[in-house]
Design a protein around this motif. Structure first.
Motif, PDB file in Angstrom:
ATOM      1  N   PRO B 229       0.824  -1.221   0.000  1.00  0.00           N
ATOM      2  CA  PRO B 229       0.000   0.000   0.000  1.00  0.00           C
ATOM      3  C   PRO B 229       0.855   1.266   0.000  1.00  0.00           C
ATOM      4  O   PRO B 229       0.461   2.285  -0.579  1.00  0.00           O
ATOM      5  CB  PRO B 229      -0.822  -0.105   1.286  1.00  0.00           C
ATOM      6  CG  PRO B 229      -0.231  -1.206   2.083  1.00  0.00           C
ATOM      7  CD  PRO B 229       0.551  -2.070   1.170  1.00  0.00           C
ATOM      8  N   VAL B 230       2.029   1.213   0.628  1.00  0.00           N
ATOM      9  CA  VAL B 230       2.910   2.392   0.630  1.00  0.00           C
ATOM     10  C   VAL B 230       3.341   2.711  -0.800  1.00  0.00           C
ATOM     11  O   VAL B 230       3.332   3.873  -1.229  1.00  0.00           O
ATOM     12  CB  VAL B 230       4.146   2.117   1.531  1.00  0.00           C
ATOM     13  CG1 VAL B 230       5.161   3.245   1.415  1.00  0.00           C
ATOM     14  CG2 VAL B 230       3.719   1.954   2.977  1.00  0.00           C
ATOM     15  N   LEU B 231       3.681   1.675  -1.539  1.00  0.00           N
ATOM     16  CA  LEU B 231       4.088   1.877  -2.937  1.00  0.00           C
ATOM     17  C   LEU B 231       2.944   2.459  -3.759  1.00  0.00           C
ATOM     18  O   LEU B 231       3.147   3.325  -4.613  1.00  0.00           O
ATOM     19  CB  LEU B 231       4.534   0.552  -3.554  1.00  0.00           C
ATOM     20  CG  LEU B 231       5.942   0.089  -3.221  1.00  0.00           C
ATOM     21  CD1 LEU B 231       6.245  -1.210  -3.946  1.00  0.00           C
ATOM     22  CD2 LEU B 231       6.957   1.150  -3.627  1.00  0.00           C
ATOM     23  N   THR B 232       1.725   1.969  -3.499  1.00  0.00           N
ATOM     24  CA  THR B 232       0.554   2.466  -4.236  1.00  0.00           C
ATOM     25  C   THR B 232       0.417   3.974  -4.032  1.00  0.00           C
ATOM     26  O   THR B 232       0.124   4.712  -4.965  1.00  0.00           O
ATOM     27  CB  THR B 232      -0.724   1.759  -3.743  1.00  0.00           C
ATOM     28  OG1 THR B 232      -0.457   0.372  -3.707  1.00  0.00           O
ATOM     29  CG2 THR B 232      -1.905   2.056  -4.638  1.00  0.00           C
ATOM     30  N   LEU B 233       0.648   4.411  -2.797  1.00  0.00           N
ATOM     31  CA  LEU B 233       0.526   5.841  -2.507  1.00  0.00           C
ATOM     32  C   LEU B 233       1.722   6.620  -3.079  1.00  0.00           C
ATOM     33  O   LEU B 233       1.584   7.787  -3.467  1.00  0.00           O
ATOM     34  CB  LEU B 233       0.441   6.045  -0.984  1.00  0.00           C
ATOM     35  CG  LEU B 233       0.282   7.482  -0.489  1.00  0.00           C
ATOM     36  CD1 LEU B 233      -1.070   8.054  -0.933  1.00  0.00           C
ATOM     37  CD2 LEU B 233       0.369   7.545   1.023  1.00  0.00           C
ATOM     38  N   LEU B 234       2.874   5.981  -3.142  1.00  0.00           N
ATOM     39  CA  LEU B 234       4.085   6.687  -3.576  1.00  0.00           C
ATOM     40  C   LEU B 234       3.986   7.218  -5.011  1.00  0.00           C
ATOM     41  O   LEU B 234       4.525   8.276  -5.306  1.00  0.00           O
ATOM     42  CB  LEU B 234       5.297   5.759  -3.477  1.00  0.00           C
ATOM     43  CG  LEU B 234       6.095   5.828  -2.181  1.00  0.00           C
ATOM     44  CD1 LEU B 234       7.295   4.895  -2.252  1.00  0.00           C
ATOM     45  CD2 LEU B 234       6.577   7.245  -1.888  1.00  0.00           C
ATOM     46  N   GLY B 235       3.288   6.507  -5.881  1.00  0.00           N
ATOM     47  CA  GLY B 235       3.156   6.928  -7.283  1.00  0.00           C
ATOM     48  C   GLY B 235       2.566   8.315  -7.400  1.00  0.00           C
ATOM     49  O   GLY B 235       3.252   9.265  -7.821  1.00  0.00           O
ATOM     50  N   PRO B 236       1.293   8.483  -6.983  1.00  0.00           N
ATOM     51  CA  PRO B 236       0.710   9.829  -7.054  1.00  0.00           C
ATOM     52  C   PRO B 236       1.435  10.854  -6.186  1.00  0.00           C
ATOM     53  O   PRO B 236       1.570  12.009  -6.580  1.00  0.00           O
ATOM     54  CB  PRO B 236      -0.736   9.631  -6.567  1.00  0.00           C
ATOM     55  CG  PRO B 236      -0.856   8.239  -6.113  1.00  0.00           C
ATOM     56  CD  PRO B 236       0.321   7.455  -6.593  1.00  0.00           C
ATOM     57  N   LEU B 237       1.945  10.420  -5.027  1.00  0.00           N
ATOM     58  CA  LEU B 237       2.679  11.360  -4.161  1.00  0.00           C
ATOM     59  C   LEU B 237       3.904  11.908  -4.883  1.00  0.00           C
ATOM     60  O   LEU B 237       4.190  13.101  -4.833  1.00  0.00           O
ATOM     61  CB  LEU B 237       3.150  10.646  -2.894  1.00  0.00           C
ATOM     62  CG  LEU B 237       2.286  10.760  -1.647  1.00  0.00           C
ATOM     63  CD1 LEU B 237       2.994  10.137  -0.458  1.00  0.00           C
ATOM     64  CD2 LEU B 237       1.932  12.197  -1.340  1.00  0.00           C
ATOM     65  N   PHE B 238       4.595  11.009  -5.569  1.00  0.00           N
ATOM     66  CA  PHE B 238       5.789  11.405  -6.318  1.00  0.00           C
ATOM     67  C   PHE B 238       5.412  12.460  -7.365  1.00  0.00           C
ATOM     68  O   PHE B 238       6.048  13.509  -7.473  1.00  0.00           O
ATOM     69  CB  PHE B 238       6.417  10.173  -6.986  1.00  0.00           C
ATOM     70  CG  PHE B 238       7.613  10.480  -7.830  1.00  0.00           C
ATOM     71  CD1 PHE B 238       8.862  10.672  -7.241  1.00  0.00           C
ATOM     72  CD2 PHE B 238       7.504  10.593  -9.208  1.00  0.00           C
ATOM     73  CE1 PHE B 238       9.971  10.970  -8.019  1.00  0.00           C
ATOM     74  CE2 PHE B 238       8.615  10.900  -9.985  1.00  0.00           C
ATOM     75  CZ  PHE B 238       9.847  11.085  -9.389  1.00  0.00           C
ATOM     76  N   ALA B 239       4.343  12.162  -8.108  1.00  0.00           N
ATOM     77  CA  ALA B 239       3.915  13.103  -9.157  1.00  0.00           C
ATOM     78  C   ALA B 239       3.555  14.450  -8.562  1.00  0.00           C
ATOM     79  O   ALA B 239       3.908  15.501  -9.100  1.00  0.00           O
ATOM     80  CB  ALA B 239       2.735  12.523  -9.921  1.00  0.00           C
ATOM     81  N   ILE B 240       2.866  14.422  -7.422  1.00  0.00           N
ATOM     82  CA  ILE B 240       2.417  15.685  -6.811  1.00  0.00           C
ATOM     83  C   ILE B 240       3.612  16.523  -6.356  1.00  0.00           C
ATOM     84  O   ILE B 240       3.703  17.710  -6.672  1.00  0.00           O
ATOM     85  CB  ILE B 240       1.463  15.396  -5.616  1.00  0.00           C
ATOM     86  CG1 ILE B 240       0.129  14.869  -6.141  1.00  0.00           C
ATOM     87  CG2 ILE B 240       1.234  16.652  -4.779  1.00  0.00           C
ATOM     88  CD1 ILE B 240      -0.760  14.265  -5.081  1.00  0.00           C
ATOM     89  N   VAL B 241       4.540  15.902  -5.630  1.00  0.00           N
ATOM     90  CA  VAL B 241       5.633  16.713  -5.082  1.00  0.00           C
ATOM     91  C   VAL B 241       6.664  17.097  -6.147  1.00  0.00           C
ATOM     92  O   VAL B 241       7.253  18.172  -6.079  1.00  0.00           O
ATOM     93  CB  VAL B 241       6.335  16.035  -3.875  1.00  0.00           C
ATOM     94  CG1 VAL B 241       5.395  15.868  -2.710  1.00  0.00           C
ATOM     95  CG2 VAL B 241       6.970  14.730  -4.244  1.00  0.00           C
TER      96      VAL B 241
END
Lengths: 535, 305
Positions: B229-241
């Motif tokens: 689940p952390v990886l799932t969140l990391l994708g959009p988080l990466f794009a946002i930041v």
């Protein structure tokens, strides 16, 4: 992921990010012993091409890189710079500018009258698509050339008769034309440089200028660096280097000033709440600006098609309260031409008079506001506009018994609304392009694109036309007085509210900074106060 | 795997086209034009400006011109920053945003992984409560407040760091913390709950019953399985930041791309809005693709699918 982390030694990762960071930063601050004066521009200048720039941030940089034929003096009158003198001939239809022959571009070439001719014709060229092209429409064939009706540049009434003489032929006598030459859009340009570098000619490695400072670097969205021009014909500036930052957030910019990272801040860097505190700080100064704010009425519809209603609304506003609320040194104004400008007349205009306002409203058929239709005041979203609107709404309710609804709109939506369907009451303002009353008063002529109230008065138009052609100053003032009485006392399509002021703070170690009433930051006379630090 | 990658790339291109088209249409619907200003221009001046930027052409022609240019990676000239191409503006500002984003995400990971681990390991004890408190603070504190607070403490009061601007390595510290606080809090929460769930699984009980030491159980078996689940969140988080944050760039005067998501809209700078939107979408698509690849690294079962 775990595998990836395991496979990359932490030290290698740190080195990688450090290198990446150093590459991305690509800049270093100057050492403390360099004589650097630092100011905050607020934002990135949209253009340093003075034929295309339209905003004061760009002009604040350009004004330190370039000089033109004239500049305005302390009394807002055009004073010679590159033009050592000018002759007005043919009853005002022809102006001959005589240029100095000792002014050089930064690459050593002489500034010639041909550079002005090129620049003005480039401004008018339809391909340049300059927003300020209309400023030169008083020149013979200028408008036709811009519209593409004529394509022969030589037919446009501006000609360099030799290297030091610029001849301008006007459609009609134009009393304010010399004042237009104080405006940055009329500064000379080098045809060879622009043709060689195209749209990149304003980059530091390409640009050629003639002013007190030279552009040494421009890191977009971050900072601009200037250095003193050792060959500036009016003397090398005392400050060796200038850094101009683009810090948009006011509280951050103020923190930078208080931390000693910036030497000068203005309204773009001072939050309204901090103004009273900073007013006591050393180096604080308030500079009245040639900028007015007003409320306009849609005069082509009920209820504001009745001048009595408009007058009643004007006389129900106590303008003296507004500066106290805004805390920015604004000056209440009952007439439209601002203080400091020719023909400013504080005796003109409707003053605060609630009994008379109520009488006029009663006469118009709305005793104590009874039966008055629902109206809305629309302003563009900004805290200061909201403060003023709420205060004025209270005054109208208290003095007239009329509850005006308030509505704010995003800037571009608001502008579209003003253009297509002006609301019953709207907020607007105007800042001078050049210091002549013509630039202010013609806003409300029948043919002006800025006349959002849709007020048409042929007498007003005639007065403006006469004043524009009148070369005698006293007669001009009389004509403008008459026009202002029509605008602010008789027909009242607008209610002037106040003129603005700029709050500025200069590091007390420096002196000589000129922030003028046109909002231009002039740095050429800035110097360190201390004897050891003086240049 | 190759087929999967090709399929996802194709989907990504379709998403890019849909976003580009929607942005084009929405901008034209929005009231107000790029050259509307307080100083309204005479019609003859406006005609020349519209002609220069092809705004006088019919909308379908403008759209086809835009798409054709986009295919050639030409994003056109900015309406606001005259004489600058959108491509150049993005090339100047994106690396700054990307670097700050990578730093912020690294900071978020470096802080959230131990916090999440500690919170789950010491569930319902004071360490857990302290970690949860910090995470709640990170989520609930808006970044403009946090940024201003950090400037006040570390610049004005302590004088340790400069208030703003991008230049020296130290100038990245405060924006990195401000931008990284929210992802850090989200990741801490997620890792904690995911780890707690994993620790209750049968295979963990089996591992413990076999006598494995607790650190081995935790790091070798539990953590690895909790990372999905952390990886799932990391994708959009990466794009946002990585695409930049308007607020953080605004508060700390960072010359990044994030500010244009707001300012280009208020300026109605059509090419710049479309440029940053397309770039952001491309980053999002790539980040999600990377996450899909990383899934197969973390969980071998995914490789089989």
């Amino acid at each position: 992921m775990v595998a990836l982390i395991r496979s990359a030694p932490i030290s290698r990762t740190i080195v990688f990010f450090s290198l990446l960071f150093v590459c991305a930063c690509k800049s270093s601050s100057p050492t403390a012993n360099e004589r650097v004066f630092r100011v905050n521009l607020g934002t990135e200048p949209p253009s340093l091409d003075w034929s295309l720039a339209t905003d004061h941030v760009s002009f604040n940089v350009i004004a330190n890189l370039m000089v033109g034929l004239t500049e305005f003096d302390k009394n807002l009158k055009p004073a010679p710079v590159i033009a050592k003198s000018w002759e007005i001939r043919d009853g005002g239809r022809q102006i001959l500018f005589h240029l100095r022959d000792d002014v050089a571009w930064s690459d050593g070439k002489k500034v010639r009258a041909q550079d002005f001719e090129y620049s003005w014709k480039r401004l008018l060229n339809p391909k340049t698509a300059s927003e300020y092209a209309y400023s030169l429409f008083d020149i013979v064939n200028a408008e036709e050339f811009h519209q593409g009706k004529i394509t022969d540049e030589s037919a446009v009434g501006v000609t360099a008769t030799d290297d030091t003489t610029l001849e301008v032929r006007l459609k009609h006598p134009t009393s304010y034309f010399v004042a237009i030459t104080t405006f940055e859009i009329t500064y000379p340009q080098r045809q060879d440089v622009i043709e060689k570098f195209g749209t990149k000619w304003t980059e530091p490695e390409n640009i050629v200028t003639n002013g007190p400072f030279l552009l040494t670097s421009w890191k977009h969205e971050n900072e601009i660096r200037l250095k003193a021009n050792p060959n500036f014909f009016l003397g090398t500036p005392a400050i060796e280097n200038v850094e101009m930052f683009m810090v948009n957030e006011m509280t951050t910019a103020l923190a930078m000033y208080e931390q000693g990272q910036v030497d000068f801040i203005d309204n773009h860097s001072i939050p309204a709440l901090e103004k009273p505190r900073l007013a006591k700080a050393p180096g604080f100064k308030r500079v009245p600006q040639l900028r007015g704010e007003y409320y306009g009425f849609a005069v082509d519809r009920k209820p504001f098609n009745d001048p009595r209603v408009r007058k009643a609304f004007a006389m129900a506003i106590d303008r003296s309260v507004l500066p106290t609320l805004l805390r920015g040194g604004q000056l209440p104004a009952s007439s439209w031409i601002p203080p400091g400008m020719l023909a400013h007349n504080p005796k003109i205009g409707l003053l605060y008079n609630p009994p008379e306002a109520r009488r006029l409203l009663r006469e118009a058929g709305y005793p104590d506001g009874k039966g008055f239709p629902s109206v809305t005041l629309i302003y563009n979203t900004l805290e200061d506009h909201k403060i003023v609107a709420e205060a004025v709404q209270g005054m109208w309710k208290r003095n007239l018994g009329v509850l005006v609804r308030l509505e704010n709109q995003e800037w571009k939506v608001f502008l579209k609304r003003l253009l297509n369907d002006p609301p019953p009451i709207f907020r607007s303002g105007w800042g001078a392009d050049y210091p002549d009353p013509d630039n202010f008063i013609k806003l409300f002529s029948s043919y002006s694109p800025q006349n959002y109230s849709r007020w048409r008065n042929s007498r007003y138009d005639r007065l403006l036309e006469q004043a524009a052609r009148e070369l005698n100053e006293q007669k001009r003032v009389r004509l403008y007085n008459e026009a202002q009485r029509l605008l602010c006392e008789e027909d009242v399509p607008i209610v002037p509210l106040f003129t603005t002021a700029e709050s500025t703070v200069l590091n007390p170690r420096y002196s000589g900074l000129e922030y003028n009433s046109m909002g231009r930051l002039v740095l050429r006379d800035v110097r360190l106060k201390t004897a050891t630090g003086a240049n | 795997m190759l087929r999967f990658l090709l399929r996802r790339t194709l989907y990504g291109l379709v998403v890019l086209w849909v976003v580009a088209t929607l942005t084009f249409v929405l901008l034209r619907v929005l009231p107000g034009g790029p050259f509307d200003s307080e100083r309204r221009l005479p019609p003859e001046v406006m005609v020349n400006i519209e002609s220069k930027y092809h705004l006088n052409e019919p909308l379908p022609k403008q759209y086809s011109r835009y798409l054709t240019a986009l295919l050639k990676a030409d994003l056109g000239p900015s309406f606001k920053f005259i004489d600058r191409d959108v491509k150049d503006i993005i090339a100047d500002t994106f690396p700054v945003s990307a670097l700050l984003g990578v730093l912020a995400l690294s900071f978020a990971l470096a802080v959230s992984l131990p916090l999440g681990l500690l919170a789950a390991t010491f569930r319902n004890r004071w360490i857990d409560r302290a970690c949860v408190f910090l995470a709640t603070l990170g989520i609930s504190l808006p970044n403009f407040v946090l940024g201003a607070l950090l400037i006040w403490i570390f610049s004005l009061k302590l004088g340790w760091l400069q208030a703003a601007r991008w230049g020296q390595p130290s100038s990245a510290v405060l924006p990195m913390i401000t931008l990284g606080a929210m992802p850090c809090a989200q990741l801490t929460y997620l890792l904690r709950s995911s780890l707690l769930e994993t620790l209750n699984e049968d295979f963990i009980r089996t591992a413990r019953a076999k006598g494995l030491r607790e650190p081995v159980v935790l790091f070798k078996h539990a953590v690895r399985n909790s990372l999905i689940p952390v990886l799932t969140l990391l994708g959009p988080l990466f794009a946002i930041v990585v695409a930049g944050s308007f607020v953080v760039e605004f508060v700390f005067a960072i010359p990044g791309m994030g500010r244009f998501f707001i300012t280009a809209v208020t300026d109605r700078d059509y090419p710049l809005i479309m440029g940053v939107t397309v770039v952001y979408t491309a980053i999002l698509v790539c980040a999600n693709l990377m996450v899909d690849i990383l899934y197969s690294v973390v969980d071998p079962r995914m490789r089989a699918h």
